[in-house]
Design a protein around this motif. Structure first.
Motif, mmCIF file in Angstrom:
data_model
loop_
_atom_site.group_PDB
_atom_site.id
_atom_site.type_symbol
_atom_site.label_atom_id
_atom_site.label_comp_id
_atom_site.label_asym_id
_atom_site.label_seq_id
_atom_site.Cartn_x
_atom_site.Cartn_y
_atom_site.Cartn_z
ATOM 1 N N GLU A 29 0.807 -1.221 0.000
ATOM 2 C CA GLU A 29 0.000 0.000 0.000
ATOM 3 C C GLU A 29 0.844 1.277 0.000
ATOM 4 O O GLU A 29 0.429 2.304 -0.526
ATOM 5 C CB GLU A 29 -0.909 0.016 1.244
ATOM 6 N N ASN A 30 2.041 1.210 0.603
ATOM 7 C CA ASN A 30 2.868 2.420 0.724
ATOM 8 C C ASN A 30 3.720 2.678 -0.523
ATOM 9 O O ASN A 30 4.553 3.586 -0.530
ATOM 10 C CB ASN A 30 3.769 2.320 1.950
ATOM 11 N N GLY A 31 3.519 1.877 -1.565
ATOM 12 C CA GLY A 31 4.282 2.055 -2.793
ATOM 13 C C GLY A 31 5.533 1.213 -2.874
ATOM 14 O O GLY A 31 6.268 1.281 -3.863
ATOM 15 N N ASP A 32 5.774 0.392 -1.841
ATOM 16 C CA ASP A 32 6.938 -0.503 -1.869
ATOM 17 C C ASP A 32 6.646 -1.748 -2.703
ATOM 18 O O ASP A 32 5.515 -2.245 -2.742
ATOM 19 C CB ASP A 32 7.311 -0.944 -0.451
ATOM 20 N N VAL A 33 7.705 -2.236 -3.342
ATOM 21 C CA VAL A 33 7.657 -3.509 -4.060
ATOM 22 C C VAL A 33 8.739 -4.397 -3.471
ATOM 23 O O VAL A 33 9.882 -3.960 -3.298
ATOM 24 C CB VAL A 33 7.903 -3.311 -5.571
ATOM 25 N N GLY A 34 8.393 -5.636 -3.133
ATOM 26 C CA GLY A 34 9.381 -6.587 -2.637
ATOM 27 C C GLY A 34 9.807 -7.532 -3.740
ATOM 28 O O GLY A 34 8.965 -8.027 -4.499
ATOM 29 N N LEU A 35 11.115 -7.763 -3.856
ATOM 30 C CA LEU A 35 11.667 -8.756 -4.785
ATOM 31 C C LEU A 35 12.352 -9.844 -3.957
ATOM 32 O O LEU A 35 13.124 -9.523 -3.040
ATOM 33 C CB LEU A 35 12.672 -8.120 -5.749
ATOM 34 N N TYR A 36 12.124 -11.105 -4.310
ATOM 35 C CA TYR A 36 12.475 -12.190 -3.404
ATOM 36 C C TYR A 36 13.476 -13.191 -3.994
ATOM 37 O O TYR A 36 13.460 -13.454 -5.203
ATOM 38 C CB TYR A 36 11.202 -12.916 -2.970
ATOM 39 N N PRO A 37 14.288 -13.792 -3.114
ATOM 40 C CA PRO A 37 15.256 -14.814 -3.537
ATOM 41 C C PRO A 37 14.572 -16.161 -3.727
ATOM 42 O O PRO A 37 13.856 -16.635 -2.851
ATOM 43 C CB PRO A 37 16.252 -14.851 -2.369
ATOM 44 N N MET A 38 14.816 -16.769 -4.883
ATOM 45 C CA MET A 38 14.110 -17.983 -5.289
ATOM 46 C C MET A 38 15.014 -19.209 -5.188
ATOM 47 O O MET A 38 16.185 -19.178 -5.568
ATOM 48 C CB MET A 38 13.623 -17.825 -6.727
ATOM 49 N N PHE A 39 14.440 -20.301 -4.740
ATOM 50 C CA PHE A 39 15.177 -21.547 -4.551
ATOM 51 C C PHE A 39 15.701 -22.111 -5.876
ATOM 52 O O PHE A 39 16.868 -22.451 -5.999
ATOM 53 C CB PHE A 39 14.263 -22.567 -3.850
ATOM 54 N N ALA A 40 14.842 -22.210 -6.869
ATOM 55 C CA ALA A 40 15.229 -22.794 -8.162
ATOM 56 C C ALA A 40 15.894 -21.736 -9.039
ATOM 57 O O ALA A 40 15.370 -20.635 -9.200
ATOM 58 C CB ALA A 40 14.010 -23.371 -8.866
ATOM 59 N N GLU A 41 17.038 -22.088 -9.620
ATOM 60 C CA GLU A 41 17.772 -21.113 -10.437
ATOM 61 C C GLU A 41 16.950 -20.649 -11.632
ATOM 62 O O GLU A 41 16.981 -19.464 -11.987
ATOM 63 C CB GLU A 41 19.102 -21.720 -10.900
ATOM 64 N N ASN A 42 16.203 -21.551 -12.261
ATOM 65 C CA ASN A 42 15.436 -21.110 -13.434
ATOM 66 C C ASN A 42 14.236 -20.247 -13.048
ATOM 67 O O ASN A 42 13.702 -19.523 -13.876
ATOM 68 C CB ASN A 42 15.026 -22.288 -14.332
#
Length: 302
Positions: free
Chosen positions: A78-91
């Protein structure tokens, strides 16, 4: 929502997603076509009830068989933030696309800040978005089942950054007679505005289970308990959305709906309307369902 162009069973995620299956009688091309058909029908049903669905097509520049599940790499706040996350699978790391954020901005959504956790991948530490993190945005709580795809320290860091209280536990499923961690929290639990669908028996530790129950009751959520068999039919993988006239709808797959008892359906219908759609191919090959396919946008508009 991301429309697939090369959907198939992802061998890199199957190592700890025990819901994935190989469909022996279908060629890869046929699997992708059926997944596209299920996706398109699903989108039509969402739009028919007044949900604003932004569909972005996958690209053929990278091998991204799980692109249909965008909620694992991005979250919008809601505050305009976007989260980007670390993924287990490389692809799956190839699914992160800046152009999708640009598309949202072109449609009038305001992005003020990107909180990027993806460097954790270098240390083999993962936290897969709202697959791992069940956000009670109103009460500022995060429910998270720890697994190889949800690191406790990173959950705490997220909570500090986004000002949430962590409710942490381990949820398990029985695989060949052995209890193993369920890969994503949103497979065994769904949070609605006034209810929670949850497989309490998957939380083996009684103290952890009691803590989860206490937090849900503290926020006046009716608890609708489901079984492990129902979890295997993706009855935990639901999402409540708002449609036309601000009407609340609980979205789930047809398999999830068919697995529910009459009493459970009546309990849910006291809180919300229900919409289901057949996602059999996507569930079998992808090991994810209706909730995983939606990355809900809470950003404000210009």
């Amino acid at each position: 929502m991301v429309r697939p162009i090369n959907f198939r069973m992802n061998e890199q995620t199957a190592v700890n997603n025990y819901y994935q299956k190989v469909i022996d009688n279908l060629l890869p091309e046929a699997v992708n076509v059926k997944a596209q058909q299920e996706f398109d029908t699903y989108v039509e049903k969402l739009r028919a009830i007044g949900v604003n669905v932004i569909v972005v097509s996958d690209t053929d520049t990278a091998d991204t068989p799980d692109s249909i599940f965008p909620n694992n790499w991005v979250s919008f706040h809601e505050n305009g933030d976007v989260g980007l996350y670390p993924m287990f699978a490389e692809n799956r790391r190839l699914e992160r696309r800046e152009d999708i954020l640009e598309t949202l901005e072109e449609k009038g959504f305001l992005i003020n800040n990107v909180v990027d956790y993806t460097s954790a991948e270098e240390e083999n530490i993962f936290l897969e978005g709202t697959g791992s993190l069940l956000l009670d945005r109103e009460n500022r709580k995060v429910y998270c089942g720890l697994s190889p795809r949800a690191d406790e320290d990173l959950v705490i860091e997220f909570c500090e950054d986004f000002e949430y209280t962590p409710v942490i536990f381990i949820s398990n499923q029985t695989v060949d007679g052995v209890r193993k961690a369920i890969y994503h929290t949103n497979v065994m639990m769904c949070l609605g505005e006034t209810f929670a669908v949850i497989c309490l028996s998957s939380i083996d530790d009684k103290k952890e289970r009691k803590n989860v129950i206490n937090h849900l009751k503290e926020n006046n959520k009716e608890i609708i308990d489901i079984t492990e068999k129902q979890v295997n039919n993706f009855a935990g993988n639901m999402l409540q959305v708002r449609g036309a006239n601000d009407e609340r709808y609980l979205i789930m797959s047809q398999a999830a709906y068919d697995s529910l008892t009459e009493h459970q359906i009546k309990s849910l219908e006291k809180h919300t309307k229900i919409v289901s759609s057949s996602l059999n191919t996507i569930e079998a090959c992808g090991g994810g369902s209706a909730r995983c396919m939606m990355a809900e946008v809470f950003l404000s508009r210009a």
